[in-house]
Design a protein around this motif. Sequence first.
Motif, PDB file in Angstrom:
ATOM      1  N   GLU A   1       0.834  -1.206   0.000  1.00  0.00           N
ATOM      2  CA  GLU A   1       0.000   0.000   0.000  1.00  0.00           C
ATOM      3  C   GLU A   1       0.868   1.255   0.000  1.00  0.00           C
TER       4      GLU A   1
ATOM      5  N   TYR B   1       2.186   1.762  -3.468  1.00  0.00           N
ATOM      6  CA  TYR B   1       1.130   2.287  -4.341  1.00  0.00           C
ATOM      7  C   TYR B   1       0.874   3.754  -4.052  1.00  0.00           C
ATOM      8  N   SER B   2       0.883   4.121  -2.760  1.00  0.00           N
ATOM      9  CA  SER B   2       0.534   5.493  -2.397  1.00  0.00           C
ATOM     10  C   SER B   2       1.553   6.490  -2.950  1.00  0.00           C
ATOM     11  N   LEU B   3       2.782   6.014  -3.250  1.00  0.00           N
ATOM     12  CA  LEU B   3       3.779   6.916  -3.836  1.00  0.00           C
ATOM     13  C   LEU B   3       3.590   7.055  -5.342  1.00  0.00           C
ATOM     14  N   GLY B   4       2.721   6.213  -5.901  1.00  0.00           N
ATOM     15  CA  GLY B   4       2.487   6.270  -7.339  1.00  0.00           C
ATOM     16  C   GLY B   4       3.230   5.185  -8.108  1.00  0.00           C
ATOM     17  N   LEU B   5       3.802   4.202  -7.383  1.00  0.00           N
ATOM     18  CA  LEU B   5       4.455   3.105  -8.080  1.00  0.00           C
ATOM     19  C   LEU B   5       3.405   2.216  -8.750  1.00  0.00           C
ATOM     20  N   THR B   6       3.739   1.724  -9.937  1.00  0.00           N
ATOM     21  CA  THR B   6       2.839   0.775 -10.604  1.00  0.00           C
ATOM     22  C   THR B   6       2.962  -0.564  -9.882  1.00  0.00           C
TER      23      THR B   6
ATOM     24  N   ARG C   1      -8.863   6.068   2.019  1.00  0.00           N
ATOM     25  CA  ARG C   1      -8.350   5.086   1.072  1.00  0.00           C
ATOM     26  C   ARG C   1      -9.079   5.128  -0.261  1.00  0.00           C
TER      27      ARG C   1
ATOM     28  N   ASN D   1      -7.519   8.023  -2.611  1.00  0.00           N
ATOM     29  CA  ASN D   1      -6.380   7.709  -3.496  1.00  0.00           C
ATOM     30  C   ASN D   1      -6.501   6.301  -4.087  1.00  0.00           C
TER      31      ASN D   1
ATOM     32  N   LEU E   1      -6.757   3.334  -2.957  1.00  0.00           N
ATOM     33  CA  LEU E   1      -6.256   2.081  -2.376  1.00  0.00           C
ATOM     34  C   LEU E   1      -7.457   1.163  -2.175  1.00  0.00           C
TER      35      LEU E   1
ATOM     36  N   HIS F   1      -1.893   5.223 -10.914  1.00  0.00           N
ATOM     37  CA  HIS F   1      -0.625   5.503 -10.220  1.00  0.00           C
ATOM     38  C   HIS F   1      -0.163   6.945 -10.460  1.00  0.00           C
TER      39      HIS F   1
ATOM     40  N   ARG G   1      -2.054   8.991  -7.975  1.00  0.00           N
ATOM     41  CA  ARG G   1      -1.535   8.764  -6.616  1.00  0.00           C
ATOM     42  C   ARG G   1      -0.227   9.511  -6.380  1.00  0.00           C
TER      43      ARG G   1
ATOM     44  N   PHE H   1       0.236  10.021   1.121  1.00  0.00           N
ATOM     45  CA  PHE H   1      -0.568   9.276   2.087  1.00  0.00           C
ATOM     46  C   PHE H   1       0.319   8.931   3.269  1.00  0.00           C
TER      47      PHE H   1
END
Lengths: 239, 253
Positions: A135, A138-143, B50, B53, B55, B77, B80, B85
Motif C-alpha cells: 500500500e 502504491y501510495s507513492l504512485g508506483l505501478t 483510502r 487515493n 487504495l 498511479h 496517486r 498518504f
Amino acid sequence: MASNTPEIPWWLSKVLEVMWQNFVQYVPIILSALSNTLILAFFSFGLATVLGIVMAFAEVFTSKTILIIVSWVARVLRGVPLILSIFLVFYGLPKLGLTLPPLYAAILGIAIVDAGYQEQIFRGAIKAVSNRQLEAAYSLGLTRASAFLYVVLPQAFRIALPSWINDFTIVLKDTSIAYAIGVVEMFTQAIHVAQVIMDYMWPLVFVALIYLAICYPLSMLSNYLHGKLKMMGMLGSGV
Amino acid sequence: MLKEELLIVEDLWKFIDGKPVLKGITFDVSRGETKVILGPSGAGKSTLLRCINLLVVPDRGRIIFDGEDVLKRRDIHNVRSKMGFVFQHFNLFSHMTALENVMLGLVKVKKMPKHEAEKKAKEALMAVGIAEELWNRYPAQLSGGQQQRVAIARALAMEPKLILFDEPTSALDPELIWEVLNVMERLAKAKMTMIVVTHEIGFAMRVASEVMFLDDGMILERGPPEQVILNPCNERVKRFMDRMKYVYSLDTG
C-alpha cells in the motif's frame, strides 16, 4: 573388576583401536568422493531453486487457474518419496527414451522433489511481505510491477533466505540416497570402505561428522539471518 | 486561474461484504485547506481516505481531483503520485534506510537522477526535523515518532498537491505524538492541503479550517472546529465530544 568408574574394558578399547587403525588409511578415499556429494547438492539445489521460484512466481503473478494447477503440482512433488523419484528418473525414463547417467539422474530426481519444497519457501516469502508495504508503494504512485520489483521481491528474498539455507542442508544430506543408483558420492564410498574393512562403525561416524561439519555452520547462519530479519521488522504479522 | 476546489467528493458509496461502509459522502477541499475528520472507530474514516487515493475502489460516486475525474482514469498511479498518504503504522519500507525510503518515489516514479533525488530527499528529511545521523538508519532503528516523520518526508518529497493522513499519531507513544503533530502543524501553516483523520481534538482546534464528524458512513456534522468540537448541534456528536473533552481535559464548561 573392582573399579567403580565405568571404564571401557581393555579388550574393547583394543578392538576399537585396531578398527580405527584399519579405517584411518581409507579416509582419503572417502574424502575424494566429497566432490561428488557437493556436485549433487549444488546442482540439484540450484535446479530446484529455479523451478521453485518459477512455480512461486506463476502462482503469485498469473491467473487463479494456474495457481490451482501449480500448487497441486508442487503438492504432488512434495509427496513423492525421494528414492522413488530417483528410481523413476534412472530406471523409468529410459523407457521413454531418455537414459541418464547415474549422477545426472540423481541430480534430477532430487531436484524434482526439492522444487516442491522450494515453491513453498518462495511463495510463502512473497505472501509474508506485509500488505502495508505494498500500500505504501502504491501510495507513492508506483505501478504494480515496480511495487513488486522494488519493494515486495527484495523483502521476499530476504525473508526466504533462512529457510532456503536450511533447505540446502536437507538436500546435502539427501544426496546420500544417490547411493541406491550407484553414484559414487561420499556415503557410497563410506559403505564401500566399510565392506572392505568389515567395520561399519568408523566409516559411518566419519561421514556423519563431515555432513555435520557442513550443515552446522549453515544452520547457524540461517538462525543468525532469521534473528536479523526479526530485528528489521520483516517477520511481522503479515498484515 | 486555478479553481479553488482541489478535491470534490460526490455521493461516495462503498460496500464491504455487502454492508455499506460509506453512505453517500459529499464534501470538497479547497487549496491550502486543512480538513480534519473526527469520529469513532469503524465510522468509515480510513475507508474514506483510502477511497480518495483509490487504495480502496469506491462502488459509487465521483472523485474530482485537480479538475479530473479520478475514477475514470486508468493510470491511477499517476494520480496517486500527486497525493501523499501517511499511514497509521508508518509503513516505511523495512529493507531501506530512511533516505532510501524518501528517494524511492523520486527515482522510480518521478524518474529523477539519483544525485538530484538524494538532494531533494535530504531537504525533505531536514524539513521534518530528521537529523543527518538518522538518514542511513533502517526503520527498525528509529523511534515511532522518527519513523512517522520520515514517512511524512517521503510523502512531502513527491511535492504532492494533497496529503492524506490516516490517524498518523494513533500508534505512537504519547510523548512522541507531539513531534509529529508539530510537523503537521507547520505544514498546515505553510498552506499544504491536507485531510487528517485523527482523534487529536487539540490539533483540530488549532489547525483545522473545517472539521467533519463521521459516524456509520455518514457526515453527521461539519463546520469550524469551535462549533463541531465545542458546541455540536447533533446529539451523537455532542456525546462523543463530551467524552473526548474528558479524555483530553479540554473542559470549557
